[in-house]
Every structure is written in structure tokens, then in C-alpha cells.
Design a protein around this motif. Structure first.
Motif, short mmCIF file in Angstrom:
data_model
loop_
_atom_site.label_atom_id
_atom_site.label_comp_id
_atom_site.label_asym_id
_atom_site.label_seq_id
_atom_site.Cartn_x
_atom_site.Cartn_y
_atom_site.Cartn_z
N TYR A 144 0.83 -1.20 -0.07
CA TYR A 144 0.06 -0.16 -0.01
C TYR A 144 1.01 1.45 -0.05
N VAL A 199 0.89 4.96 1.22
CA VAL A 199 0.24 5.76 2.21
C VAL A 199 0.90 7.12 1.80
N VAL A 233 -4.72 6.75 0.04
CA VAL A 233 -3.84 5.42 0.07
C VAL A 233 -3.91 4.83 -1.42
N PHE A 283 -8.89 5.14 7.62
CA PHE A 283 -8.37 6.00 6.36
C PHE A 283 -9.34 6.65 5.84
#
Ligand code: HEM
Ligand SMILES: [Cu+2]
Ligand SMILES: [Cu+2]
Lengths: 155, 504
Positions: free
Chosen positions: A134, A136, A149, B456
Motif C-alpha cells: 500500500y 500511504v 492510500v 483511512f
């Protein structure tokens, strides 16, 4: 007396620091080019159009040929595209932003780079382990910063 | 003229009264700033502790911006200005060159601090851009104006310090060479001078750009100039902190450095090399050359680190020698057990040295090397590093000094001495846990300045961090609670003393 020397030296160093950066030579394994946001967007669009193999969560998934130049675009607040890479193959990753500063942070390896508008950062990378990674954003880039993300798949 | 001075009954210093007043207002303002910054710290920490996850993203970014400015900006710098006036005027028995200019500096700094705080509070959606204020994120012009006013005010205070040293020398108000503590403050002031200059270089065009008067400017160049300024500004803090170490070693146990030349040389190394070492902020930026990165992360940094190690050796050495002179000579460590641990200024000094050296220093050397920097950059490990250096180290040293400033300058007996004994421990251990929790979670890639590690904000590619990272974040959170108690106690004791302390 030696204070004046110290002050002068400190000022020289202060001034040298930025100059050094601006006029210094480039590093061979990471390269930097000036690029306008519009040009970078165009390159990324072309890259996606050429190698797109699908879509995930509304973001194009791209499977570039081994060893090619690959692109990742940062903007408020997403990374595009999702990259599908092959293990053990070397790629040239082109990174840039089309708006503000962003931070490229690869989970779980914790490999981090600044992504800066007007600069195209080219990193030579070789994924060594298959899996899902991932991306970020780890530089504050506005109120949606926490949503930023992206994903890289290594097969 | 004569009535402008009083003689301190304890130290024998001739104290210039207008200087004393300026020391007081700057000191009190610093304490207000740490109170505000501390409340913000608790709120922010309770958000990063994901089990609690207190604030919404907007509030979190707002309070994080305010925490950064009020702690690193206002608490530290107002206190440092007080130290500059104290060392130049009081310690040299000299008059402050111009109290009027001192007030001007204060008003500039205060209005700057208020303006920036208020703009962030009123319109966080636009102005909560973090103290780094990276372009091209654009805040309201007033935000930058506040920063510029604050910096110009601080620069004015530094110039006043230089002018006062000049007078002291001309009028021969002290004997021999400049006392070591003043020398340390001078180091800080020299660094501050260059730093504030670059601050202006970075911020004035940003200010005009925010008013659409000038075109946008290069984000990379901003970062380079910003860190030329911001990291050297951290070295101001280190120099000021070390000056305070020497001062506290003297005040608490009568310790003086074993070798003056040695300590002076160490200060000089700061001035010479620290500016170069600041480039580690941009190690993972494009456009920075490898040769530069290597020189920067090796030679220059070693020189600066060497200097810190010299001080970290000289100060405890001074303490040991002084205590041994008092007759605590049995065994290797009697001096240590018999040290004045009941004196909060002494424990604050020792904790400051330990946290700065072990938590801040060692992690700093690690994070400053290029290869490791790629692993740490912008993770919470960086925030952990400077909570070791400045949040624990510098802040503890200043807290310790406060226990002397209150009786000597404010001339009040410190209230709540019973609690004061524990105050540095609570704060020191608390912030150490904060720093350790941050560093360890940063190793798992936990980003700094991130509002929502678990959800998130509903992003499509949400994933789960390693649970160990959350464990470390909880340790950070627990440390924050402890530190908040220690910090609150500090503010209570300081304010309580001003209001209720017995007049001396
Ligand atoms: C009660 C003690 C303290 C606690 C609990 C605390 C806690 C925190 C936390 C949780 C963060 C947020 C990290 C993030 O989410 O990215 C932070 C950031 C920060 N703290 Fe503290 N802190 C304390 C004291 C201090 C002190 C005394 C200073 C400076 C002298 C300081 C300077 C900073 C700075 C500069 C940041 C970074 C802000 C940013 O990333 O823009 N802190 N602190
Ligand atoms: Cu971003
Ligand atoms: Cu971001």
C-alpha cells in the motif's frame, strides 16, 4: 575575533547549502527532472491507456511490461494508477504530484520519498517479494490527507 | 541610573530592573504557551492513540498545527529570549542596551503568535497547514504575517542581546573572559541570527504569494530554504539547553566545568557544522545530489554530534567533581546517591541530559544517515526523535531553570515544593514514553500527521497496520497522560508561585 570568523563561516554555510543543491550534479540511481503538472498528467494518462488491465475501487489497474518505465501520480487525495509488477524485475518508477506536496510511503516496507510538484523523481526499483503493498501519503496535503492510500501488486 | 539596579542577595549579581521586567513577561508568556500547547498535545495524542481516536480529522489537523507552533515556536522561543536577557544583562551585571527595543521585540512576537494562533483557530480548513507551512498549500496571508512578525520580533531580541554584550564589554561590567553560560547563549544567538534571516527568506515570498502579489514559487526550493532555517533553529535550542545545563550544574551543586576551553570548543563546533547537518530533512527529496548527501550525513553530522558528546561529558563531570568536593567521595558513586535529588531543578537537569542524549541524540544519528532516513522519513519515528530532543531535553532544562527563576527573578518562594519534587519525573518519563512509542510505531511505517490510521477516512484501499504498531501507539498515549500531569503540575506551580508564593 574568532567570533567574527564563526559568524562569517556560519553565513557562508547557510548560503552554500541551497546553492549546493541547486547547482550540484544529479545522482545516477535516482534522477530528477523538471516537469509541469500538465505534462506529467499527460504521460500518466498515456501510460494508463496503454497498459490498463482493469479497475479496482474506481482506480485503473495497470500491468506494464517488465523493465519498462512506470508512472505513479499523486494528487489530492489519491494515487493513480494501481501498479501490477513482476517480482525480480527492475522498473523505472516516475513519481510526481500535480498539486501540493505528498509523501510516498510504501507499507509494509516503510520506504519513503517526498513527492513534489514540478519535479519528476525517477527511482530504479526491483520488487523482491510478491504481495500486496500500500502507498500511504505521509506528508500533510490538505483535509483529505488521511484518505490518500494507493496500491501496488507484485506477482 | 543607580536606582535602576538591585543587587541579588543570593548570587550577588547586579540586576538591571528594566531587564528583569522583560525577563518576567517573556517567561510568563512562555508558560502560557506551554499551557496551550500542552492541552493541544493531550488532544492530539488521544487521537493518535487509536483505541481512543478522539478528534475528527479537521480538529486533529487544527490542534496539531497549534501544538507545533505553541510548543516549538512560542514556548521555546519566548523562554529563550528570557534566557538571552538574563545571560547578557543579569549575569554580566550590565544594563540592557535598550529596554524599549526589548518591549518592541516582545510586542512583535506576541502579536505574531496571537495572529497565527487565531487564524488557525478561526479557519482551520484553510490555515491548519502544520508549522512547516510547505508551499504550495496556501493559508490566509494573515497566517504568514503572524509568523513573520514573530520572527522579526525574535530577531530584534537577538540584536538587543548582541548590543548588550557589546556594552558589557565596553563598560567592563565583568572580569576575565565571557562566562561559559553566556558563551553558550551567544552560540545560540549567533545561530538564531542566521536562522531568522533564512526564515524571512522563506516566508516573505510565501506571504506575498498568498496575497497573489507574486507567482507561486518552487516547492523544492522552499523546502531547502525552510530546513536551512528550521533545523538550525533546532540547534539554537540545543545550544540554549546546554547553556542552561551549565547554569543548572552551577546553581544546583556549584559545579563548574572541568575544562573551560573544552566546553567552549564544543559550542564552537555547533556554529561551524550544524548548518550543514540540517540537510537531512531533504535526503529523500528529488534534486539533492548524492555527494552532498554523503558529506552531509557523515563529516558534518559527526562534528556536531561530537560537540554534543563533549557537553554531555563535561556537565556530569562538573556535577561529579562538585559533589566530591563536598565530601561525597566514598566508592565510585556516593556522589550520585547523595546528589540533591529533592531539588526539582537537579532532577530536571539530569533527566534532560539523559533524554536528550539517549532518546534524542542516538535516534537522531540513526535517522540522519541516508540509508536509514529512507525508512524513517515522515514516519512517526521522526516526531519521536524530536520529542526526545526538544520536548523532553530542552523543555526539561527550561523547567528546571524555572525553579531558580521564580525565587531569583520573581522573588517568590516556590509553592507546592512537595509536588515539585515529582514534577520533572512525571513529565520526563511521560514524554520519554511518548517518544519511544512514536519511534517504535514509526518503524512499522506509521505516518506522522495522520488523522485516521484504522479507517483511512473510508478510503477504498484501506488496510490494517501491524497490530504491534497500535500497541506502541497505546504506550505513546499512556505516556502522554503522564506527561500531561507533569506539564500541568509545572504550570500550576509556576502560576501558583506568581500569585500565592511568599514574597522574598
Ligand atoms: C505533554 C507533552 C507532549 C505530548 C503528549 C506530545 C504529543 C505529541 C503528539 C501526539 C504529536 C503528534 C504526532 C503526529 O500525529 O504526527 C506531537 C507533535 C509534535 N510535538 Fe509534541 N507532545 C508533547 C510536548 C511537546 C513539546 C514540549 C514540544 C516542543 C518543545 C513538542 C513539539 C511537537 C512538534 C514540533 C510536533 C510536530 C507537529 C507537526 O507534525 O506539525 N511537543 N506531539
Ligand atoms: Cu497526499
Ligand atoms: Cu498527504
Amino acid at each position: 575575533m574568532w567570533f567574527s570568523i564563526a559568524i562569517v563561516w556560519a553565513l557562508v554555510m547557510f548560503i552554500m547549502m541551497p546553492l549546493w543543491h541547486v547547482y550540484g550534479k544529479q545522482n545516477p540511481s535516482t534522477e530528477t527532472y523538471k516537469v509541469t503538472p500538465a505534462d506529467f498528467q499527460k504521460d500518466v494518462d498515456a501510460f494508463i491507456a496503454k497498459y490498463k488491465v482493469g479497475e479496482e475501487k474506481g482506480v485503473p489497474v495497470v500491468a506494464p511490461p517488465p523493465g519498462s518505465d512506470i508512472y505513479l501520480l499523486a494528487k489530492q487525495w489519491s494515487w493513480s494508477p494501481v501498479l501490477k509488477l513482476k517480482k525480480g524485475v527492475t522498473y523505472r518508477l516516475h513519481l510526481s504530484s500535480i498539486d501540493v506536496l505528498h509523501g510516498f510511503s510504501l507499507y509494509p516496507l516503510s520506504i519513503n520519498f517526498m513527492v513534489i510538484p514540478d519535479y519528476e523523481y525517477v527511482l530504479t526499483i526491483t520488487p523482491t517479494q510478491a504481495g500486496e503493498y500500500y502507498v500511504v501519503c505521509n506528508e500533510y496535503c490538505g483535509l483529505g490527507h488521511q484518505q490518500m492510500v494507493g496500491k501496488i501488486i507484485v506477482e | 541610573m543607580a536606582e535602576e539596579f538591585r543587587t541579588c542577595p543570593v548570587t550577588g549579581f547586579k540586576v538591571h530592573l528594566p531587564a528583569e521586567k522583560l525577563i518576567k513577561v517573556n517567561g510568563v508568556t512562555a508558560v502560557v504557551a506551554i499551557l496551550i500547547g500542552g492541552i493541544m498535545a493531550l488532544l492530539v495524542a488521544m487521537t493518535r492513540w487509536e483505541t481512543i481516536h478522539l478528534l475528527s480529522p479537521l480538529d486533529y489537523y487544527k490542534f496539531l498545527t497549534l501544538h507545533g507552533w505553541n510548543m516549538l515556536g512560542y514556548w521555546i522561543i519566548f523562554f529563550e529570549v528570557a534566557i538571552l536577557y538574563f545571560t547578557a544583562a543579569v549575569m554580566l551585571n550590565c544594563r540592557l542596551a535598550s529596554p524599549k527595543v526589548g518591549w518592541l521585540a516582545y510586542i512583535l512576537m506576541l502579536s505574531g503568535a496571537l495572529i497565527t494562533n487565531i487564524t488557525v483557530l478561526m479557519n482551520p480548513a484553510k490555515n491548519a497547514i502544520m508549522f512547516t507551512s510547505y508551499v504550495p498549500l496556501k493559508a490566509d496571508p494573515l497566517y504568514y504575517l503572524g509568523v513573520i512578525l514573530f520572527a522579526v520580533g525574535a530577531l530584534t531580541a537577538v540584536l538587543l542581546f548582541f548590543a548588550t554584550l557589546h556594552i558589557a564589554r565596553k563598560e567592563k561590567t565583568y572580569k576575565g573572559s565571557l562566562p561559559l553560560v553566556v558563551f553558550g547563549a551567544l552560540t545560540a544567538a549567533i545561530l538564531a541570527f542566521g536562522t531568522l534571516f533564512f526564515g524571512a527568506v522563506a516566508l516573505v515570498p510565501t506571504f506575498t504569494w498568498s496575497m497573489d502579489l507574486t507567482p507561486t514559487w518552487d516547492a523544492l526550493v522552499y523546502r531547502i530554504i525552510f530546513w536551512a532555517f528550521a533545523h538550525s533553529s533546532q540547534q539554537i535550542n540545543v545550544s540554549a539547553m546546554i547553556a542552561v545545563w551549565y547554569l543548572l550544574a552551577f546553581l544546583t551543586v556549584g559545579g563548574t566545568t572541568i575544562n573551560e576551553k573544552f566546553s567552549r570548543l564544543a559550542f564552537l563546533l555547533y556554529i561551524l557544522f550544524i548548518n550543514i547537518a540540517s540537510a537531512h530533512h531533504i535526503l529523500v527529496d528529488p534534486g539533492v545530489t548524492p555527494a552532498w548527501k554523503i558529506w552531509n550525513t557523515s563529516y558534518a553530522m559527526y562534528a556536531a554530534v561530537l560537540a554534543s558528546m563533549m557537553h554531555a561529558f563535561a556537565v556530569p563531570g562538573a556535577i561529579e567533581v562538585a559533589l566530591r568536593k563536598k565530601g561525597y567521595t566514598r566508592g565510585l558513586f556516593e556522589w550520585l546517591w547523595k546528589a540533591p535529588w529533592k531539588n526539582p531543578a537537579f532532577s530536571a537537569l539530569i533527566l534532560s541530559i539523559i533524554t536528550f542524549g539517549f532518546l534524542g541524540g542516538i535516534t537522531g544519528v540513526l535517522a540522519g544517515t541516508e540509508q536509514l532516513n529512507i525508512r524513517f522519513h515522515n514516519t512517526l519515528a521522526i516526531t519521536g526523535h524530536f520529542h526526545g530532543t526538544v520536548a523532553a531535553g530542552t523543555t526539561l532544562a527550561f523547567m528546571g531553570l524555572t525553579y531558580y527563576v521564580l525565587p531569583l527573578i520573581f522573588r517568590r518562594e516556590v509553592v507546592g515544593q512537595k509536588y515539585a519534587v515529582y514534577q520533572p519525573w512525571l513529565f520526563g518519563i511521560g514524554v520519554s514514553l511518548v517518544a519511544i512509542g512514536m519511534m517504535a510505531s514509526g518503524l512499522y511505517g506509521v505516518p506522522r500527521r495522520h488523522a485516521d490510521l484504522t479507517g483511512f477516512g473510508g478510503a477504498g484501499f484501506a488496510f490494517d497496520y501491524d497490530p504491534t504498531a497500535f500497541l506502541w501507539l497505546s504506550i505513546m498515549g499512556l505516556g502522554a497522560l503522564l506527561a500531561a500531569v507533569g506539564g500541568a503540575l509545572y504550570v500550576l506551580i509556576a502560576v501558583g508561585t506568581l500569585l500565592k508564593g511568599k514574597k522574598l
